[in-house]
Motif scaffolding. Sequence first.
Motif, PDB file in Angstrom:
ATOM      1  N   ALA A 121       7.834  -2.118  11.539  1.00 16.91           N
ATOM      2  CA  ALA A 121       9.062  -2.760  11.055  1.00 16.91           C
ATOM      3  C   ALA A 121       8.733  -3.855  10.051  1.00 16.91           C
ATOM      4  CB  ALA A 121       9.847  -3.329  12.235  1.00 16.91           C
ATOM      5  N   PHE A 122       7.663  -4.594  10.303  1.00 16.24           N
ATOM      6  CA  PHE A 122       7.249  -5.648   9.370  1.00 16.24           C
ATOM      7  C   PHE A 122       6.845  -5.057   8.023  1.00 16.24           C
ATOM      8  CE2 PHE A 122       3.788  -8.148   7.488  1.00 16.24           C
ATOM      9  CZ  PHE A 122       4.427  -9.362   7.301  1.00 16.24           C
ATOM     10  N   TYR A 123       6.052  -4.002   8.042  1.00 14.95           N
ATOM     11  CA  TYR A 123       5.631  -3.351   6.800  1.00 14.95           C
ATOM     12  C   TYR A 123       6.818  -2.759   6.052  1.00 14.95           C
ATOM     13  CZ  TYR A 123       0.512  -3.607   7.157  1.00 14.95           C
ATOM     14  OH  TYR A 123      -0.798  -4.045   7.178  1.00 14.95           O
ATOM     15  N   PRO A 128       9.670  -1.004   1.412  1.00 13.21           N
ATOM     16  CA  PRO A 128      10.594   0.028   1.919  1.00 13.21           C
ATOM     17  C   PRO A 128      10.072   1.438   1.643  1.00 13.21           C
ATOM     18  CG  PRO A 128      11.795  -1.698   0.758  1.00 13.21           C
ATOM     19  CD  PRO A 128      10.345  -1.956   0.507  1.00 13.21           C
ATOM     20  N   GLY A 129      10.181   2.275   2.660  1.00 10.82           N
ATOM     21  CA  GLY A 129       9.740   3.660   2.538  1.00 10.82           C
ATOM     22  C   GLY A 129       8.299   3.906   2.912  1.00 10.82           C
ATOM     23  N   LEU A 262      -3.714   1.114   3.798  1.00  7.32           N
ATOM     24  CA  LEU A 262      -4.114   1.708   2.518  1.00  7.32           C
ATOM     25  C   LEU A 262      -2.933   1.804   1.570  1.00  7.32           C
ATOM     26  CD1 LEU A 262      -6.638   3.604   1.292  1.00  7.32           C
ATOM     27  CD2 LEU A 262      -4.927   5.341   1.671  1.00  7.32           C
ATOM     28  N   LEU A 263      -1.787   2.257   2.064  1.00  7.89           N
ATOM     29  CA  LEU A 263      -0.591   2.376   1.232  1.00  7.89           C
ATOM     30  C   LEU A 263      -0.085   1.004   0.823  1.00  7.89           C
ATOM     31  CD1 LEU A 263       1.310   5.203   3.172  1.00  7.89           C
ATOM     32  CD2 LEU A 263       0.102   5.407   0.991  1.00  7.89           C
ATOM     33  N   ALA A 264      -0.169   0.031   1.720  1.00 10.51           N
ATOM     34  CA  ALA A 264       0.301  -1.316   1.378  1.00 10.51           C
ATOM     35  C   ALA A 264      -0.543  -1.931   0.274  1.00 10.51           C
ATOM     36  CB  ALA A 264       0.278  -2.191   2.633  1.00 10.51           C
ATOM     37  N   ILE A 265      -1.851  -1.760   0.355  1.00  8.25           N
ATOM     38  CA  ILE A 265      -2.726  -2.298  -0.696  1.00  8.25           C
ATOM     39  C   ILE A 265      -2.453  -1.586  -2.009  1.00  8.25           C
ATOM     40  CG2 ILE A 265      -5.126  -2.531  -1.434  1.00  8.25           C
ATOM     41  CD1 ILE A 265      -5.909  -2.864   1.488  1.00  8.25           C
ATOM     42  N   ALA A 266      -2.212  -0.281  -1.954  1.00  3.68           N
ATOM     43  CA  ALA A 266      -1.941   0.477  -3.175  1.00  3.68           C
ATOM     44  C   ALA A 266      -0.624   0.066  -3.814  1.00  3.68           C
ATOM     45  CB  ALA A 266      -1.918   1.975  -2.857  1.00  3.68           C
ATOM     46  N   ARG A 267       0.345  -0.401  -2.993  1.00  2.90           N
ATOM     47  CA  ARG A 267       1.661  -0.762  -3.503  1.00  2.90           C
ATOM     48  C   ARG A 267       1.830  -2.259  -3.719  1.00  2.90           C
ATOM     49  NH1 ARG A 267       6.177   2.349  -0.031  1.00  2.90           N
ATOM     50  NH2 ARG A 267       7.443   0.947  -1.306  1.00  2.90           N
ATOM     51  N   ARG A 268       0.749  -3.002  -3.670  1.00  5.84           N
ATOM     52  CA  ARG A 268       0.857  -4.452  -3.758  1.00  5.84           C
ATOM     53  C   ARG A 268       1.312  -4.857  -5.151  1.00  5.84           C
ATOM     54  NH1 ARG A 268      -5.073  -7.017  -4.897  1.00  5.84           N
ATOM     55  NH2 ARG A 268      -5.719  -5.516  -6.474  1.00  5.84           N
TER      56      ARG A 268
END
Length: 268
Positions: A121-123, A128-129, A262-268
């Motif tokens: 939920a935090f991520y 979003p998504g 991994l996705l969070a770092i890629a979308r930073r």
Amino acid sequence: MANPAFSTNPAFNGKGTPAVPTPSAEQLQTQFELPAAPDPAAAAPMTVDGTVRVSLATFGVLVAGAAIGWVTLPLVPFLWIGAGVVGFVLALVNIFKREPSPGLILGYAAAQGVFLGGISAFYEMQWPGIISQAVLATLSVVGVTLALFASGKVRASAKATKVFLIAMVGYLLFSVINVFVMIFGGADANPWGLRGSVELFGIPLGLILGVFAVLLGAYSLVLDFDFIQKGVQNRIPKKYQWTGAFGIMVTVIWLYTEILRLLAIARR
């Protein structure tokens, strides 16, 4: 006084007391050589279908816990952190326990579910998504690994397992160092620590390590499937179906969290 009906019966020695025949040496030897009564637990060996049913039950508890963690994040912000600590402790208990305990394994699934729900939920609030992407990516890795293992194209080996263990120790050591960098790096430090601040050929270190961790997780799944396959072939007791389900759950949770980061770092 002895009952007359018993006194006249030859089975009661004519004295009103039952006659106990003395077994011969041959009879005693025959009884000694008789096989022991079969153990019901040993008669029910581990099966693939049984392991699948147990795995579905544990993942059902995990999903239910995740729903609780997701809903309660705004109400009890730190519940997922406490659940993560409890889940970590239960993981260690289950790993070092000699025999599987269904109650402890289900407790681990529930605690880790709350943890995953809260952190997901935090991520999702930040990116979003991202949760749907992480779930699909995790299922894809699990599905491809299972297909390759079932087809015989990927198998666990002693040499590969040794390399895997060395890589795991190195990755764990880096993760511990990175946690200290994140905690004591100051306000200007990158929120991902070394994963975000260090780059190789213009690529954040976190992306490279994320792919590496996913590969480690995939081989860990191979080891889990190998354990189940050999357990079924060797007809080990049915209770070890819980061990197989626990191993798969630990690996899938690790895969999901690594892919999420991994996705969070890629979308930073």
